[in-house]
Design a protein around this motif. Sequence first.
Motif, PDB file in Angstrom:
ATOM      1  N   ARG A 185       0.844  -1.206   0.000  1.00  0.00           N
ATOM      2  CA  ARG A 185       0.000   0.000   0.000  1.00  0.00           C
ATOM      3  C   ARG A 185       0.872   1.246   0.000  1.00  0.00           C
ATOM      4  O   ARG A 185       1.714   1.412   0.896  1.00  0.00           O
ATOM      5  CB  ARG A 185      -0.889   0.021   1.248  1.00  0.00           C
ATOM      6  CG  ARG A 185      -1.797  -1.197   1.355  1.00  0.00           C
ATOM      7  CD  ARG A 185      -2.696  -1.111   2.571  1.00  0.00           C
ATOM      8  NE  ARG A 185      -3.434  -2.352   2.749  1.00  0.00           N
ATOM      9  CZ  ARG A 185      -4.595  -2.639   2.155  1.00  0.00           C
ATOM     10  NH1 ARG A 185      -5.151  -1.745   1.352  1.00  0.00           N
ATOM     11  NH2 ARG A 185      -5.190  -3.790   2.361  1.00  0.00           N
ATOM     12  N   SER A 196      -9.475  -2.016   2.486  1.00  0.00           N
ATOM     13  CA  SER A 196      -9.585  -2.583   3.838  1.00  0.00           C
ATOM     14  C   SER A 196      -8.707  -1.837   4.841  1.00  0.00           C
ATOM     15  O   SER A 196      -9.029  -1.781   6.026  1.00  0.00           O
ATOM     16  CB  SER A 196      -9.247  -4.074   3.823  1.00  0.00           C
ATOM     17  OG  SER A 196      -7.898  -4.280   3.508  1.00  0.00           O
ATOM     18  N   ASP A 216      -2.419   0.692  -4.393  1.00  0.00           N
ATOM     19  CA  ASP A 216      -2.029  -0.550  -3.710  1.00  0.00           C
ATOM     20  C   ASP A 216      -2.136  -1.698  -4.707  1.00  0.00           C
ATOM     21  O   ASP A 216      -2.657  -1.526  -5.820  1.00  0.00           O
ATOM     22  CB  ASP A 216      -2.875  -0.817  -2.445  1.00  0.00           C
ATOM     23  CG  ASP A 216      -4.374  -0.859  -2.711  1.00  0.00           C
ATOM     24  OD1 ASP A 216      -4.781  -1.280  -3.811  1.00  0.00           O
ATOM     25  OD2 ASP A 216      -5.153  -0.481  -1.817  1.00  0.00           O
TER      26      ASP A 216
HETATM   27  P1  TMP Z   1      -7.968  -4.495   0.193  1.00  0.00           P
HETATM   28  O1  TMP Z   1      -7.822  -3.024   0.455  1.00  0.00           O
HETATM   29  O2  TMP Z   1      -9.371  -4.911  -0.088  1.00  0.00           O
HETATM   30  O3  TMP Z   1      -7.319  -5.311   1.267  1.00  0.00           O
HETATM   31  O4  TMP Z   1      -7.164  -4.798  -1.165  1.00  0.00           O
HETATM   32  C1  TMP Z   1      -5.795  -4.487  -1.288  1.00  0.00           C
HETATM   33  C2  TMP Z   1      -5.340  -4.760  -2.717  1.00  0.00           C
HETATM   34  O5  TMP Z   1      -5.405  -6.147  -3.003  1.00  0.00           O
HETATM   35  C3  TMP Z   1      -6.177  -4.079  -3.800  1.00  0.00           C
HETATM   36  O6  TMP Z   1      -5.291  -3.567  -4.779  1.00  0.00           O
HETATM   37  C4  TMP Z   1      -7.029  -5.164  -4.362  1.00  0.00           C
HETATM   38  C5  TMP Z   1      -6.222  -6.401  -4.139  1.00  0.00           C
HETATM   39  N1  TMP Z   1      -7.041  -7.582  -3.833  1.00  0.00           N
HETATM   40  C6  TMP Z   1      -6.933  -8.714  -4.611  1.00  0.00           C
HETATM   41  O7  TMP Z   1      -6.192  -8.739  -5.586  1.00  0.00           O
HETATM   42  N2  TMP Z   1      -7.679  -9.804  -4.282  1.00  0.00           N
HETATM   43  C7  TMP Z   1      -8.513  -9.808  -3.217  1.00  0.00           C
HETATM   44  O8  TMP Z   1      -9.165 -10.827  -2.967  1.00  0.00           O
HETATM   45  C8  TMP Z   1      -8.606  -8.633  -2.407  1.00  0.00           C
HETATM   46  C9  TMP Z   1      -9.528  -8.589  -1.224  1.00  0.00           C
HETATM   47  C10 TMP Z   1      -7.847  -7.554  -2.755  1.00  0.00           C
END
Ligand code: TMP
Length: 238
Positions: free
Chosen positions: A93, A99, A174
């Motif tokens: 990030r 999240s 991210d």
């Molecule tokens: P998040 O903020 O939902 O944790 O996601 C962080 C990064 O990871 C965002 O660029 C999207 C990616 N991501 C995936 O590739 N697969 C997933 O299952 C999730 C939840 C996020």
Amino acid sequence: MKQELIYEGKAKQLYASSNQGEVIIHYKDDATAFNGIKKASIENKGILNNAISTRIYRYLGEHGIRTHYLETLNESDQRCLAVTIIPLEVIVRNVAAGSFSKRLQVEEGTPLQHVVFELCYKNDDLGDPLINDDHALALGIATEADLAQIRAMTFSINQLLIQLFLQCSIELIDFKIEFGKTASGELVLADEISPDSCRLWDMESHEKLDKDRFRRDLGKVQEAYQEILDRLIGVLDK
Ligand code: TMP
């Protein structure tokens, strides 16, 4: 060359190959969010992500990152090294979003004072929980040497991707990557890098050009992926 289906994931299929030590990865149009609860088919997503991931993997390979990628065979299929995927979702990030913003109550778009490296245990039944290095060691998911190498490669990949997207006037908010081990035990970058797995915002307008358009029902998903591909082509296909 393409033989039986070995594995079907949410967005890709893995086929055996007649070439020893290789697989064929097929990019599907399917999209899911929230651990498969939300499902849809996005027209041309497979073709767009194959084209995008192809260019990003070639770029990373040219800059010294060891990867599973070998060749793009057609608009939806790639030839890759067969690897055993380490069940970790490695997240980087640069700017608060998703999240991170929710969990820590930091407004989306807030620049982070330090790059954040996160590990999630890749396990759909558990909803890919956030873990730390000790959890990964305790569960036998990876060794200390693997974790050190994953971290070092991930920071290099982040720097390379930030620079690439900067040239496309896109801010890399991210992203999530995965690693695998080849038959000879080499750790390589695996899986795709695409708007499914990254947050990509237009540098000027801050418009989201990634899968958040699908997750959050913002519309124009295909158009956003096409925009990412067009900008990458503008920078990389000289
Ligand atoms: P998040 O903020 O939902 O944790 O996601 C962080 C990064 O990871 C965002 O660029 C999207 C990616 N991501 C995936 O590739 N697969 C997933 O299952 C999730 C939840 C996020």
